[in-house]
Design a protein around this motif. Sequence first.
Motif, short mmCIF file in Angstrom:
data_model
loop_
_atom_site.label_atom_id
_atom_site.label_comp_id
_atom_site.label_asym_id
_atom_site.label_seq_id
_atom_site.Cartn_x
_atom_site.Cartn_y
_atom_site.Cartn_z
N HIS A 176 -27.61 20.78 -93.99
CA HIS A 176 -28.56 20.64 -92.59
C HIS A 176 -27.86 21.90 -91.98
O HIS A 176 -26.42 22.23 -91.95
CB HIS A 176 -27.78 19.21 -91.77
CG HIS A 176 -28.21 18.00 -92.68
ND1 HIS A 176 -27.59 16.53 -92.98
CD2 HIS A 176 -29.25 17.85 -93.34
CE1 HIS A 176 -28.29 15.41 -93.18
NE2 HIS A 176 -29.95 16.61 -93.06
N ARG B 221 -31.56 21.84 -88.93
CA ARG B 221 -31.33 20.17 -89.20
C ARG B 221 -32.02 20.85 -90.82
O ARG B 221 -31.53 20.44 -92.50
CB ARG B 221 -31.63 18.93 -88.80
CG ARG B 221 -30.97 17.84 -89.91
CD ARG B 221 -30.76 16.87 -88.85
NE ARG B 221 -30.82 15.28 -89.68
CZ ARG B 221 -29.96 14.89 -89.83
NH1 ARG B 221 -28.73 15.72 -89.68
NH2 ARG B 221 -29.65 13.92 -90.70
N GLU C 156 -25.45 22.98 -89.34
CA GLU C 156 -24.33 22.08 -89.34
C GLU C 156 -23.40 23.47 -90.51
O GLU C 156 -23.18 22.85 -91.53
CB GLU C 156 -23.67 21.56 -89.84
CG GLU C 156 -25.25 19.50 -89.48
CD GLU C 156 -25.24 18.63 -90.32
OE1 GLU C 156 -24.73 18.41 -90.78
OE2 GLU C 156 -25.68 17.58 -89.41
N HIS D 137 -20.03 18.08 -93.92
CA HIS D 137 -21.21 17.83 -92.50
C HIS D 137 -20.39 17.85 -90.90
O HIS D 137 -19.73 17.68 -91.27
CB HIS D 137 -22.42 16.66 -92.85
CG HIS D 137 -22.74 16.09 -93.79
ND1 HIS D 137 -24.39 16.48 -93.79
CD2 HIS D 137 -22.62 16.65 -94.86
CE1 HIS D 137 -24.84 16.30 -94.94
NE2 HIS D 137 -24.19 15.98 -95.57
N GLU D 138 -21.11 17.63 -90.13
CA GLU D 138 -21.21 17.76 -88.72
C GLU D 138 -21.96 17.12 -87.95
O GLU D 138 -23.72 16.55 -88.07
CB GLU D 138 -21.28 18.87 -88.07
CG GLU D 138 -20.60 19.77 -88.84
CD GLU D 138 -20.81 20.99 -87.54
OE1 GLU D 138 -19.43 20.73 -86.89
OE2 GLU D 138 -20.81 22.54 -88.47
ZN ZN Z 1 -25.21 16.74 -91.73
#
Ligand code: ZN
Length: 499
Positions: free
Chosen positions: A73, A112, A76, A161-162
């Motif tokens: 994404h 994203r 992130e 991820h974030e």
């Molecule tokens: Zn993510």
Amino acid sequence: MSASIHCGFSIRPLLSGALLVVFLLSLPGAGAALLAREYSRGALAEGTRWENPYYVIDSGVDGPVVLITGGMHGNEPAGSRAAEQIVHWDIVRGRVVIVPRTNTPGLKANTRFMPGVDKPANNLNRNFPGTGAPDIARSVPGKALWELARKLRPQWVFDLHEGFDFHIANKGSVGSSVIYLDSPETRKVATLLIDEVNSTITDPKRKLVHISGGPVNTGLARACIDRFGSKGFILETTFNRQPLSLRVRQHRLMVYKALSHLGMVAGGPHVLAGRKAAAAARAIPADELVLVALYDGGGTGGDGVRNVTRQLHPLDKVVLCNVGPADIASGVLPQFDVTIFPGGSGSGIARAIGKEGRERVRGFVREGGGYIGICAGGYLAASNYDWSLGLVDAKTITGKHWLRGKGKVKIELTKEGRAIFGDFRGPLDVSFSNGPIVSPAGLDRLPDFKPLAVYKTEHAENGSPKGLQVGTPAIIAGRCESGRVISISPHPEATEGLR
Ligand SMILES: [Zn+2]
């Protein structure tokens, strides 16, 4: 109004080209070289706009195959940056395969989804074979990554991820969590990772938590669990209200803990960069690389970090890592050739890194490191505050009238400045934002600085005395024992045409 119009030609390379290539490359190499057994590099989705590199670190010793992915994404970035740093780690057992920028166009656009791709295929981490579905991935980068995963059949997968918020306080986000499919072994590992990061967090509302219902169906980690029996994890930090360096540090702590649990890594979690490993991974001669630590912690403000990042991160010859107070305290600076302190508040940065951090920066420069201070970073380099670093023989002359306001001013390069930045004559327009107005401090312990540019016009609001700024140095260069220092009062990195 831009310098390119004003001068009749572009001086775009002023900061990125000249500073880096001319000034920085002349610095002696820094950083302990941590070269693992064997590196190889490949490209996924080669020749398409989705092309992205992957790196294989083979220890030469039997052991697990671990797949680490970042940037699925594009909004992130911490996972992507952490994965780029892990490329420099000393892998002592098994094989680690790192794909740091799986959704490169998304990362560039800070979005994203995959830019230009229609729903529902635009979410890269929903492009992998679902549980019980045919073994088919979709989208160009999805297919390419899945093909790599099928070749590797990794025992362990860490997809970085974030989230936008802390899961512990907001169930609407998975931020700051470890997501896995519950089993005694995966729970044990998740607990190790969570404990490792949580020991560095004081705020109970920012701590990491378990999400043990399994990584999302049609995501990479889940597909690897389903098809290869991998132990698949999604590691999540939180991008709101936390600087990038802190989030990258959390990812680094987690991945290091996992690899260390598997007996696969040495050297500690705070290896961010290494010349030899970076050269091998990027297929660039080691002496052509510039390793840059960009401070992004407390005291920074405005668009300073973002503007510098935009200039430097895309350059293949620049290894750019954000660092914060904790990283400086961990002693990471000697891994780099140069450190950049961007705009914000000089005293704020000094407070954030603390006395010990300030001593670390001074030591880094004295021993041959480069320092570039922009605006606040220039105040920080000066010699006249009890909180400043005293890296150049310069003092500010504005007293309590430092708040001179923001706007365009004109600067002109000196002969020394033209020797470094190129033969650009005549006044250049540049953004100014309460930058330091300096004169020689006359200290014995430091050599005199050289002005590289002088102010030709000024900005004097808020009751600031007029006439003070014109003729003073806008960019100065100095030496501090073995190190070199450049202090830039205005914001060329924020000036169209001057970047
Ligand atoms: Zn993510």
